[in-house]
Design an enzyme around this catalytic site. Sequence first.
Site, short mmCIF file in Angstrom:
data_model
loop_
_atom_site.label_atom_id
_atom_site.label_comp_id
_atom_site.label_asym_id
_atom_site.label_seq_id
_atom_site.Cartn_x
_atom_site.Cartn_y
_atom_site.Cartn_z
N GLU A 270 0.81 -1.22 0.00
CA GLU A 270 0.00 0.00 0.00
C GLU A 270 0.85 1.27 0.00
O GLU A 270 0.75 2.13 0.87
CB GLU A 270 -0.95 0.03 1.21
CG GLU A 270 -2.10 0.99 1.03
CD GLU A 270 -3.24 0.78 2.03
OE1 GLU A 270 -4.21 1.54 1.94
OE2 GLU A 270 -3.16 -0.14 2.87
N HIS A 285 -15.38 5.12 6.83
CA HIS A 285 -14.85 4.68 8.12
C HIS A 285 -15.22 5.67 9.23
O HIS A 285 -15.47 5.26 10.37
CB HIS A 285 -13.33 4.54 8.04
CG HIS A 285 -12.90 3.19 7.53
ND1 HIS A 285 -11.65 2.95 7.01
CD2 HIS A 285 -13.55 2.01 7.46
CE1 HIS A 285 -11.55 1.68 6.64
NE2 HIS A 285 -12.70 1.10 6.90
N CYS A 840 -31.92 18.33 -1.12
CA CYS A 840 -33.19 18.22 -1.84
C CYS A 840 -33.06 18.67 -3.29
O CYS A 840 -33.89 18.34 -4.13
CB CYS A 840 -34.30 18.98 -1.12
SG CYS A 840 -34.04 20.75 -0.98
N HIS A 1243 -25.91 -7.32 38.10
CA HIS A 1243 -25.30 -7.36 39.43
C HIS A 1243 -25.00 -8.81 39.80
O HIS A 1243 -25.90 -9.65 39.81
CB HIS A 1243 -26.25 -6.76 40.48
CG HIS A 1243 -26.59 -5.32 40.25
ND1 HIS A 1243 -27.33 -4.90 39.18
CD2 HIS A 1243 -26.27 -4.20 40.96
CE1 HIS A 1243 -27.47 -3.57 39.24
NE2 HIS A 1243 -26.83 -3.12 40.30
N LYS A 1271 -24.33 -0.83 33.26
CA LYS A 1271 -23.92 -0.91 34.67
C LYS A 1271 -23.62 -2.37 35.02
O LYS A 1271 -24.48 -3.24 34.86
CB LYS A 1271 -25.04 -0.39 35.58
CG LYS A 1271 -24.70 -0.43 37.07
CD LYS A 1271 -25.89 0.02 37.91
CE LYS A 1271 -25.56 -0.01 39.40
NZ LYS A 1271 -26.76 0.25 40.23
#
Length: 1677
Positions: A270, A285, A840, A1243, A1271
């Site tokens: 690359e 991305h 539009c 929990h 949580k």
Amino acid sequence: MAVADDTKADLLKVSILGKESIHCGFHLTPYIVQTVLTTLPSSTYVLITDDNIAKLHLNKFEEAFAKGIEKSAANPKPRFLSHVIPPGETSKSREGKARIEDFLLFHKCTRDSVILALGGGVIGDLVGFVAATFMRGVRFCQIPTTLLAMVDSSVGGKTAIDTPHGKNLIGAFWQPEYIFIDAAYLETLPTREFSNGMAEVVKTAAIWDEKEFTSLESRSAELFAAIQTPSTNYAGRTLETRSEAQKLLLSTIAASIGVKAHIVTIDERETGLRNLVNFGHSIGHAIEAVLTPTILHGECVSIGMILEAELSRQLGILTQVGVGRLTRCLKAYNLPTSLSAPLIASLPQASLLTVPRLLDIMRIDKKNSGTNKKIVLLKRIGETYEQKASIVEDKAIEKTLAEAVTVVPSIPTGNVKGSPGEVRMSTPGSKSISNRALVLAALAKGTCRLRNLLHSDDTQGAVFTWEDGGETLVVEGGEGTLTVPTPGKELYLGNAGTAARFLTTVCALAQPAPASVQPPSTNTVITGNARMKQRPIGPLVDALRANGCSIGYRESEGCLPLSIPPNSFKGGKIQLAASVSSQYVSSILLCAPYAQDANGVTLELVGGEVISQPYIDMTIAMMKTFGVEVTRRTDASGKLLDIYDIPRGTYVNPPVYNIESDASSATYPLAVAAITGTKCTIENIGSSSLQGDAKFAVEVLQKMGCEVHQTADETTVQGPPLGQLKAIEEVDMEVMTDAFLTASVLAAVANGGENKAMKITGIANQRVKECNRIRAMMDELAKFGVHTTEQELGLTIYAVPISQLKKNVSVHCYDDHRVAMAFSVLSTVVEGAIIEEKRCVEKTWPGWWDDLENKIGIKVEGVDLAGLRAESSSAGVKESKPIDNSSILLIGMRGTGKTHIGQLAAASLPGWSFVDADHYFESKLKTGVKDFVKNEGWEKFREEELAVLAELIGLGVDGKAVSSPSSYSKNHVISLGGGIVETPAARSLLKAYLAKGGRVVHITRPIDEIVRYLNVETARPAYEEPILDVWKRREPWYKECSGWEFGNVVVEAPQGQAQAANVEAGPGKTKCVKTLAGRNEVKRFFGHLAGINPNFTHGGSVEGQQRRTYFLCLTYPDVRHAFPYIDELTEGADALELRVDLLKDAKAPEAPFPSVAYVKDQVTALRRVTGLPIIYTVRTKAQGGAFPDGNAKEYKELVEAGVRLGVEYLDVEVASIFSDKEVADLSKRTKKAGSTLVIASWHDWSGKMQWDGEDVKRKYDEARKFGDLVKIVGKAEKLEDNFKLLSFVKSATSLPNSPPIIAINMSTLGQSSRILNTTFTPVSHPLLPTKAAPGQLSFKQIQQALHLLGLLPSKHFHLFGTPIAHSMSPTLHNTGFELLGLPFKYGLLESKEVDCKEVRDVISDKEGFGGASVTIPFKVDVIELLDELTESAKEIGAVNTIIPVHRSSINAQGQEETTRVLVGDNTDWVGIRVCITQRVSEGELRNENTSGLVIGAGGTARAAIYALQDLGVPVIYLFNRTKEKAEDLAKAFVGGADKKWNGQLVVLDKLGGGWGDVGVAPRVIVSTVPASATALPSASTAAIAGQVDKSTNQIVLPADVFAYTSGSAVVVDMAYKPAETPLLKLAKELKEEGNWACVQGLEVLLEQGYIQFEKWTGRRCPKEQVSTRVWEKYGEV
């Protein structure tokens, strides 16, 4: 019979890096195993996959390897191992890689091992990276199971893992030995996942292979069929068993892979060329980073490709042809092509797609070079601009990404060399001609090449190919032979109204599908978007129905969608109403030659004047070109009749048909020339045009003062000097209706002649276009200060000089291309106009904004509307939710107080109004409700009541949207009659409104109070049955028709709270909200519901630093027990957790859980004493709570009650009583409503959960699917458990779009996790009866611990001024710091001038300086020491607060750096404002009969004026001892706070008397002068009361300064020495009226100090205790 060898397969092989290692086929598992075993000898083969793929395919590999190894001649025989990992991006991490490596090491794998990656892109990337590094590199094979992985991630050798800094940032190039493409895997792939992969297939064709792209354009249906048809008995493995659809699929995949393989072979690492496969990825991305995991990679890349193609178009590289072809191709594979696509726009995260956010994400891109962003630019389909990514400036990217634009006012620079300002250009092909040409060519015989075809949303091809790079469309005509689409396939037309009308008749020509097609197709369904479903098509359908075509409406009568039977266009005589749209006429004309009647069609137009005759003439002229001549009849005198004869026949395609440029579009550049006084020539449009709008230049512009020259095929306009356009007294635009919008914006500034008004007629049809265009133009022109009036056939515009146009207007475009382009013309001469919905214009001129800049030469800039709308808060603690301006409906029994609550609610919402539906009913029907019921009966009343409801909310009585909704449907609180729910039709309408996102609130009140009230109320019709029976019947209806409840009850406020604005309930009165707390709760509830002032507080920053948030756990069985201590209890808390499971009704002590009614009472009561957000928790016993695990029905009822009460946060347990579907539905509902966020919690009370284990990861992944916050609570058995917790949080929050996480450990050992947790840490308080969980700490304890850990450093604060020795500010702030446990100190710094060494030394301490107060005489001088001012400080011109703000930015080297900025603010005005609104409601202050008085003309007077203007007080008097200073001050405040106030600011000669020319006594008085500057009248000064006593220079206060007696009023004296000033003493002496509330200066000082405290610390000041100490100190002084 011989058994077939399942290891043999017919393959397509693709070469990469000189080796045919990519093998493509079907059902390849045996072949893969055989190939690997024979060509990659090894001691160990390891297959790694995830849970999802393992269920589908692992067993087959295990069997194949077992079979292959058994046959193997190797000695010893190799091992086969498999390892299954959790699915999803969370596994693609350093930790996930380490776990795989540990597995390999545990099984003693060596360097000769071969690893097989079976799965999608995550598996391929992760396992490939493991192979690249394990034992310094081992062999591996890619076996991708998704189309995306097959054509993209598996090819090229890129391997990587994600880090908290971004995706794929650590990895290696490591080529697989083989890539096995088994297309049979795609049969198990959901259709959406297939489309996801097709984005990459389209991409490779778009950058490299036009021929392949052309195939993709036309064969989408076949490709979908290939994956949707299961292959049995391994069909496709061999060529003999491979279907044509399978062959197409495999060749398409192989072709896409071939492009990438070729590029990789040339540029493996690359360095340049390989950048090309990132087309669409730079922006894609960035979008993906915000929307993952909800939106898929390919969907984001699809949008990215279009945006990057538009960027190429903007830069003048790519034509609209390329953009249009790419858009249509992607849409063919069900891929989104814009950020406004429903798939994207419906997401809550969509609001985060701001331009700055996307640009910031794009900074981190491996293609970039330093700070330069590099993007692959498309030159044409099949070719890129460069053989690498190109550098593109941020400004260009911003313009492409922005949803809105602003046109920078200027004179066009032009594009004609040697002639500055002159423009020569052509416009896109005519939409009208393009649509007609497509239909004609498709129905005709032979081949036709259409040139200059409009490439837009509104034109679609039939059977076609492209030539000249897409510039020419080649249509193979079908001679009228059409077939009904396959079952389930609808014709979706978006908002393309012309196409919808033309295709309605075309579909009636279609023939039934052949008998071989199963299941058989019956009718053709055509549909469109929401707006398209509002646009009328009834007259055309009526005409076709009368002709024997039994078309059915599938939703609203008169609108799409339509169901059209085949072979149903009979022909013969047809009558059609043509007074609405000429397109109905053209639809029948175009299809008439193919009607069944041998004599063709005789079309008679009826129903009044025919609209847009030129378009009918255009259709007839084009039909003649294609070989069919239409005859229009005449009467005996030769007058043309509206009767047309069309013979049967077949159209014959001309070899080439050149489409004229669009004459309607040509009006915009010509109008730019007219308005700016420049010259413009439009090519391909002249006097010979078929289009009526071609007359615009001669019939309109020339008469407005332009020079016009028109040839047969060109039009040139030279505008008059700027500002010299002339209005035409009246112009009939019936032959060019679409151009009236352009004429309207020119008329707005046509101020150059004697006539200033311009009447436009003949445009009635424009009310039923994309929007009601007449109303749209009137509403938007009004924003610029242009007055208009409406007539039946048009409108009149009253011109204003250009210099008087209002600036900085935001133009709403109604998704109408012509509205947007028309106002872009006006924007060339007025500053700051923002054109919303820039996209539009794609309907007819997709490249308009680019052409406006590149060809015409007027700069266009992008505008980030999301950024403009974002709330600005210096404390940064508010979470935003989208503002929804759809009206809020109130329902409930008569007597609940709907009117009063509605009035308060509307008054608290800026720009909103209140309407009582009964009053609206009475004004509309000119009779009272009671009389109407008496005369017409209840049934008729309910019918009319339903019609009123529909009108008010902008829907039809059937619940469908209407084309022109009333103004009441937005920004109104609407109180409905108590009986609105009595009829099924009304209930359905209310539910339809809810379903569309509307807000319906049920106002409740104790039924016994309602009964008492109704027993004496006589204004409305009496009930015909007992009230309780009525209530019992209606109660369930109210619930089903509403989404929220608001309790209108009286709750006694705790001691010390102001009891202002008392309104007692009693006979004939329903105003139960009688306290300031009640008013505040109305404001909070409705502000939150509307999104105007959302009450979320779980995130944000202070001084640029992360702000920790906390919630207090209320553990009372009855929360009212907390009310006497609520101010102390909530010190430092950002929210209150209501533990619903711990509530216990004293009336039902044995009940295992509270009733819904009791919980509602508790929430309502709690709301009256605190505005803090509520976390509503029903904790089950399984997760440490009190609610029984087996009572699912009651649990769901309690959760539902929380949602209806509008609680800000709802705790929902993972793996709870709810099923997965119920959780998903609940999450979807709360996200749509926007008023409640879900905390997905888990929990673990067992202590078994390990923070570094797999179980917590699975729970987290499950929670983040539906939770806005997550949580997770564990239990610390040892100190190290807290370190593991922190590591887990770091990993979890590194994921893209990870929700905020609350992660803590219970137990004493877990307390450090509570200290270090950043989001919503649960806290207790010493005053609470019990702690909600083991190890809980108080807020103060946590702050002290943070300081000891170095996480909360000491800060010093100061007061600058002189003299300040007796200031109360140190007491105020130091008390607050002490109560909250903050390590801060506030002191005095007195100096003769503010610009001195002592002050500079203090404020230059970047680490320790926390902020400062500024008092006299330095409020103006201190500005020189500051970096910037808030808007209020700028407007007031004085600063009393200095706030150090730390900001992060990116420097020139691309590195992040933090700078400190000193911001000057003014909180005096806020203190004044608060003191006023605590005594008088905001609605009352905005009343037209309200006035205010400010005494003084200094800096504090400026703050007082600003406060009154912000409150909307319509008249403000200003009085000062020196009148000249008052007049100077008045001049500075014209326009008011934020320039939005339009009231009167009147300087008085004296106080009292007649109050000048206005004559309204003040309701609010604010004195800003020292107490010594005022005096009570005496015998010697009585004659000069209201004036200045020149001997003492004191203002003699007149008694009639307090003349206002019509309601609550307030006087504020800013002086606080002495406590009782002459002004306050006078008020008290006159207090027998009881309406004047007095505010001492110290109270204002306190209020402004509370604001300072919060701005510095991000914490609410503990007001009650602080106030007590300050008043005590004040008494001592």
